[in-house]
Enzyme design. Structure first.
Site, PDB file in Angstrom:
ATOM      1  N   ASN A  19      76.851 101.403 108.954  1.00 20.61           N
ATOM      2  CA  ASN A  19      75.835 102.459 109.009  1.00 20.61           C
ATOM      3  C   ASN A  19      75.052 102.318 110.311  1.00 20.61           C
ATOM      4  O   ASN A  19      74.158 101.481 110.412  1.00 20.61           O
ATOM      5  CB  ASN A  19      74.898 102.348 107.814  1.00 20.61           C
ATOM      6  CG  ASN A  19      73.790 103.405 107.835  1.00 20.61           C
ATOM      7  OD1 ASN A  19      73.800 104.303 108.669  1.00 20.61           O
ATOM      8  ND2 ASN A  19      72.845 103.288 106.917  1.00 20.61           N
ATOM      9  N   THR A  51      79.635 105.332 109.194  1.00 17.06           N
ATOM     10  CA  THR A  51      79.161 106.426 108.355  1.00 17.06           C
ATOM     11  C   THR A  51      78.407 107.446 109.213  1.00 17.06           C
ATOM     12  O   THR A  51      77.657 107.086 110.117  1.00 17.06           O
ATOM     13  CB  THR A  51      78.266 105.924 107.221  1.00 17.06           C
ATOM     14  OG1 THR A  51      77.150 105.203 107.766  1.00 17.06           O
ATOM     15  CG2 THR A  51      79.045 105.006 106.303  1.00 17.06           C
ATOM     16  N   GLY A  77      71.669  98.117 105.128  1.00  9.50           N
ATOM     17  CA  GLY A  77      70.796  97.469 104.156  1.00  9.50           C
ATOM     18  C   GLY A  77      71.405  97.617 102.772  1.00  9.50           C
ATOM     19  O   GLY A  77      72.623  97.747 102.612  1.00  9.50           O
ATOM     20  N   ASP A  78      70.545  97.633 101.760  1.00  9.23           N
ATOM     21  CA  ASP A  78      71.027  97.723 100.387  1.00  9.23           C
ATOM     22  C   ASP A  78      71.397  99.147  99.988  1.00  9.23           C
ATOM     23  O   ASP A  78      72.109  99.344  99.004  1.00  9.23           O
ATOM     24  CB  ASP A  78      69.962  97.172  99.435  1.00  9.23           C
ATOM     25  CG  ASP A  78      69.640  95.719  99.729  1.00  9.23           C
ATOM     26  OD1 ASP A  78      70.572  94.898  99.734  1.00  9.23           O
ATOM     27  OD2 ASP A  78      68.461  95.404  99.980  1.00  9.23           O
ATOM     28  N   GLY A  79      70.946 100.134 100.751  1.00  4.96           N
ATOM     29  CA  GLY A  79      71.230 101.524 100.412  1.00  4.96           C
ATOM     30  C   GLY A  79      72.710 101.865 100.447  1.00  4.96           C
ATOM     31  O   GLY A  79      73.190 102.653  99.628  1.00  4.96           O
ATOM     32  N   SER A 109      66.807  96.907 106.680  1.00  2.00           N
ATOM     33  CA  SER A 109      65.398  96.502 106.724  1.00  2.00           C
ATOM     34  C   SER A 109      65.148  95.286 105.834  1.00  2.00           C
ATOM     35  O   SER A 109      64.797  94.216 106.304  1.00  2.00           O
ATOM     36  CB  SER A 109      64.503  97.671 106.292  1.00  2.00           C
ATOM     37  OG  SER A 109      64.622  98.765 107.170  1.00  2.00           O
ATOM     38  N   ASP A 168      57.861 101.447  99.638  1.00  2.00           N
ATOM     39  CA  ASP A 168      59.234 101.557 100.133  1.00  2.00           C
ATOM     40  C   ASP A 168      59.490 102.965 100.665  1.00  2.00           C
ATOM     41  O   ASP A 168      59.759 103.171 101.862  1.00  2.00           O
ATOM     42  CB  ASP A 168      60.209 101.230  99.013  1.00  2.00           C
ATOM     43  CG  ASP A 168      61.659 101.174  99.483  1.00  2.00           C
ATOM     44  OD1 ASP A 168      61.926 101.470 100.660  1.00  2.00           O
ATOM     45  OD2 ASP A 168      62.538 100.832  98.675  1.00  2.00           O
TER      46      ASP A 168
END
Length: 407
Positions: A19, A51, A77-79, A109, A168
């Site tokens: 990403n 992506t 990140g976790d997304g 992040s 967040d």
């Protein structure tokens, strides 16, 4: 070669998702300069996609050829992990798709998943994370199913309301700050100190903090001493008499105190400076539920220093439960204006219920368990040790919670 890889197959086939806009926006550069050379040296076969839009990774995951890749590697990140799992949910062979392990390389992040798999010291180390993709073993991980209206949203990490959702989602424009944006959001939230007007109902499996802490510590000791095959669904957290999900109550209990935020999760760290769920286990079949009672700004500020060690766990104003399910009911007509964050992604807020899917997903892990060091003793132990000079901890039961009532 056989000694270096032991019982792990070398030359893995990896599906790599990068990403370029995640976190500080350095994922492409990191992949080219650090990750790709390591994969080449290990003779890993990589199919790489950068992506280009939201849900691009989700579209890839829901049509993924399941017998082609040994793992999916995410640089973000976790997304991006949330997108992959959402894609697996729509795959024609969904259950089999979820058995494909994920390996995060931290370029976002918060990078909470990488912190949990590799620990505070190495959780942001791109090289170590890349080696995990090459030599790590599959570790089972629970998935939470969020039933929101007619939607069924899968969460592998956190669900947040109130202050934790605001800090967040309200700082997305500050991604260039890295994980520093979360502290900024927290301090801004303390100035406002806005309560979260919801009713929380829970099916509680355990609420005794000392019992949960002992079970988690015993589990970590057992994992470190055994290092057995952990590719099968584990009884994470079942050490030292902790209840199994089969023993959980079917009765709904309601928290009757106003809360500042609700934060639920499946792994200890949510960021470098916050171990929010110190007794969470990867596949214990429970949701760790934290309900932060409305309290003074001073009390909340005092929790910051011990954030990386999980010290807030022992605070009386922070209620902690192991649950098999929970429900949220909004208490205001304009609840649509409130933030709801699922794995850090924004969703429209309304009444919802969360259930657990034990051991559905899989991550690559070098250790077979989360790497967290929760060694903060309860306040009763600190006082006893100071008074008596005791070297061994003296554990006393905490007073029974009186804030729950049947609904």
């Amino acid at each position: 070669m056989s000694f270096a890889y032991k019982d792990v197959s070398p030359k893995r086939n990896l599906r790599v998702l990068v990403n370029p806009k995640g976190g500080p926006g350095k994922a492409s550069e990191i992949f080219t300069s650090v990750v790709q050379p390591i994969f080449r040296a290990a003779r890993s076969n990589c199919e790489v996609t950068y992506t280009e839009r939201s849900k691009h990774a989700m579209d890839i995951a829901k049509t993924l050829p399941l017998d082609t890749y040994d793992a999916i590697v995410t640089l973000s990140g976790d997304g991006l992990i949330h997108e992959v799992f959402s894609g697996f949910a729509e795959h024609p062979e969904s259950v089999k798709a979820f058995s494909t392990p994920i390996c995060p390389v931290p370029t976002g992040s918060g990078n909470g998943t990488s912190l949990n798999l590799l620990g505070l010291k190495e959780g942001f180390d791109v090289g170590v994370a890349t080696l995990n993709a090459i030599k790590g073993k599959p570790m089972r991980h629970d998935i939470c199913a969020v039933i929101l209206g007619e939607r069924r949203i899968l969460s592998f990490m956190t669900v947040a309301l109130g202050l934790m959702a605001d800090l967040d989602l309200g700082t997305e424009h500050l991604r260039w700050l890295g994980d520093g944006r979360f502290m900024y959001g927290f301090l801004r939230g303390l100035i406002r100190l806005k309560p979260c007007p919801v009713t929380l109902s829970i099916k509680v499996a355990e609420s005794n903090k000392e019992k949960m802490a002992r079970a988690a510590q015993d589990f970590n000791v057992n994992i470190k001493s055994s290092r057995n095959d952990y590719s099968a669904p584990a009884n994470d957290g079942q050490a030292s008499g902790e209840q199994s999900s089969a023993d959980a109550t079917d009765e709904w209990l309601t928290l009757d105190k106003p809360i500042l935020y609700l934060f639920t999760g499946k792994s200890p760290y949510v960021a470098r400076d916050l171990m929010q769920f110190p007794v969470a286990r990867a596949s214990d079949g429970f949701i760790d539920v934290v309900a932060q009672e409305v309290t003074s700004r001073g009390e909340l500020l005092s929790s910051i220093d011990g954030g990386p060690k999980g010290a807030a766990y022992w605070k009386d104003f922070q209620h902690y439960f192991k649950a098999t399910s929970y429900r949220i009911t909004p208490n205001t007509p304009d609840h649509e204006k409130q933030n709801l964050a699922i794995d850090g992604e924004r969703y429209p807020f309304g009444p919802f219920e969360v259930e657990i899917e034990q051991g559905l997903a899989s991550f690559l892990s070098p250790y077979g368990a989360f790497v967290d060091e929760f060694n903060v003793p309860p306040p009763s132990q600190n006082k006893t040790n100071e008074a008596a000079g005791a070297k061994e901890p003296v554990l006393k039961p905490l007073k029974k919670l009186t804030c729950l009532e049947s609904s």
